[in-house]
Write a protein that holds these residues in place. Sequence first.
Motif, PDB file in Angstrom:
ATOM      1  N   ASP A 121       0.895  -1.294  -0.052  1.00 21.51           N
ATOM      2  CA  ASP A 121       0.024  -0.053   0.067  1.00 21.51           C
ATOM      3  C   ASP A 121       1.064   1.275   0.086  1.00 21.51           C
ATOM      4  O   ASP A 121       0.727   2.166   0.738  1.00 21.51           O
ATOM      5  CB  ASP A 121      -0.986   0.035   1.094  1.00 21.51           C
ATOM      6  CG  ASP A 121      -1.936  -1.040   1.188  1.00 21.51           C
ATOM      7  OD1 ASP A 121      -2.377  -1.745   0.088  1.00 21.51           O
ATOM      8  OD2 ASP A 121      -2.352  -1.453   2.438  1.00 21.51           O
ATOM      9  N   ASP A 122       1.990   1.321  -0.902  1.00 16.52           N
ATOM     10  CA  ASP A 122       2.766   2.429  -0.996  1.00 16.52           C
ATOM     11  C   ASP A 122       3.614   2.732   0.270  1.00 16.52           C
ATOM     12  O   ASP A 122       4.250   3.831   0.230  1.00 16.52           O
ATOM     13  CB  ASP A 122       2.240   3.854  -1.397  1.00 16.52           C
ATOM     14  CG  ASP A 122       1.321   3.519  -3.007  1.00 16.52           C
ATOM     15  OD1 ASP A 122       2.052   2.804  -3.631  1.00 16.52           O
ATOM     16  OD2 ASP A 122       0.156   3.924  -3.018  1.00 16.52           O
ATOM     17  N   VAL A 123       3.613   1.874   1.322  1.00 18.16           N
ATOM     18  CA  VAL A 123       4.555   2.043   2.442  1.00 18.16           C
ATOM     19  C   VAL A 123       5.656   1.099   2.247  1.00 18.16           C
ATOM     20  O   VAL A 123       5.570  -0.090   2.258  1.00 18.16           O
ATOM     21  CB  VAL A 123       3.650   1.697   3.800  1.00 18.16           C
ATOM     22  CG1 VAL A 123       4.571   1.719   5.053  1.00 18.16           C
ATOM     23  CG2 VAL A 123       2.393   2.407   3.756  1.00 18.16           C
ATOM     24  N   ASP A 124       6.866   1.624   2.390  1.00 23.52           N
ATOM     25  CA  ASP A 124       7.938   0.801   2.522  1.00 23.52           C
ATOM     26  C   ASP A 124       8.274   0.441   3.757  1.00 23.52           C
ATOM     27  O   ASP A 124       8.672   0.845   4.756  1.00 23.52           O
ATOM     28  CB  ASP A 124       9.291   1.916   2.063  1.00 23.52           C
ATOM     29  CG  ASP A 124      10.544   1.197   2.022  1.00 23.52           C
ATOM     30  OD1 ASP A 124      10.577   0.014   2.085  1.00 23.52           O
ATOM     31  OD2 ASP A 124      11.761   1.773   1.732  1.00 23.52           O
ATOM     32  N   LEU A 125       8.130  -0.984   3.799  1.00 26.59           N
ATOM     33  CA  LEU A 125       8.096  -1.613   4.993  1.00 26.59           C
ATOM     34  C   LEU A 125       9.608  -1.567   5.657  1.00 26.59           C
ATOM     35  O   LEU A 125       9.874  -1.610   6.800  1.00 26.59           O
ATOM     36  CB  LEU A 125       7.619  -3.295   5.073  1.00 26.59           C
ATOM     37  CG  LEU A 125       6.315  -3.656   4.629  1.00 26.59           C
ATOM     38  CD1 LEU A 125       6.206  -4.981   4.342  1.00 26.59           C
ATOM     39  CD2 LEU A 125       5.299  -2.696   5.195  1.00 26.59           C
TER      40      LEU A 125
END
Length: 344
Positions: free
Chosen positions: A65-69
């Motif tokens: 969801d466009d979040v860089d883990l």
Amino acid sequence: MITFENISKVYGTKKQPITALDDVSLTVKKGTIFGVIGYSGAGKSTLVRIANLLERPSDGKVFIDDVDLTTLSKTKLRQKRNNIGMIFQSFNLLQTGTVYENIALPLKLTGIPKKEIKERVKKYINVVGLEDKLHAYPSQLSGGQKQRVAIARALAHEPSVLLCDEATSALDPDTTDSILNLLEQINNDFGITILLITHEMHVVQKICHEVAVMEQGKVIEQGSILNIFTEPKTETTKRFVHSLFNEQVPESILKDLKLDGKVITMSYVGDASGDPALALVSKKFDVYPSILSGRITQLKGEPYGRLVVHLKGSDEEVELSINYLKEKGILVKGYNNEVDINAS
């Protein structure tokens, strides 16, 4: 929805490095079922464990969801994982807990109120069809039932992403199909994005929209399920596709047939699989077709078939018939030759 950006994973020491993943980039579109297939040691299980950072990459980024883990703190990563369900080959159920407890305990540990836990357990145990097993223990369940409990446990967190690591490998064929049907239903009903790891072509053939083929830590081919089946480019992909279609014709038979006509492979896709084009060939041209081997199957609901056919006749009439088959939307290739026959 899920993006792997230049992912590498190296184990061991600098003197003896073992590269599990080598600069892998993939994008899984929201709401799709994406399959990753490869033989043992290809790196596919490492890839799926990197999707929620159970394994950290040596290099590269993972976006959900466009979040860089890879940039998240431990606390924020733990929170983000609640949005990522995971199903394992070995089920990973608590043997001393009932079905209800196996689904409820992870929810309790994340602080969800007791009333909501009961509601979620009831909802998702119904989804997987095990309402009558709520108070049973894992030892009282079949392999397929255990996997359904594991699926309900993953769904209870109401994730947007579901990771499946060889989820059907320990199951018999009929149970495998029932689990695949369930996953497809979950994708349709809840719009959950599914990343599915497998070494079985039947699995991707049945439910996947897209597929990537891995070998020695690299993605060697990817595309829609229809494109991969109809136009496999690498030898590994061809082996996977051919595993579903036993097209081998004894060489002793081929030798005689090739002296009187041409042996071709026909691939039917979609509506073309129901077209009587081959039957019409013998009426339109001075050619006599004989089916040597073949099979029709379903690719994500689309009919797809492959036939090995001997076209008996003069070179001119055979070429005309091949052109006719192509005009009908049929892919025609030489037998054991992946290059199109360019009939004039």
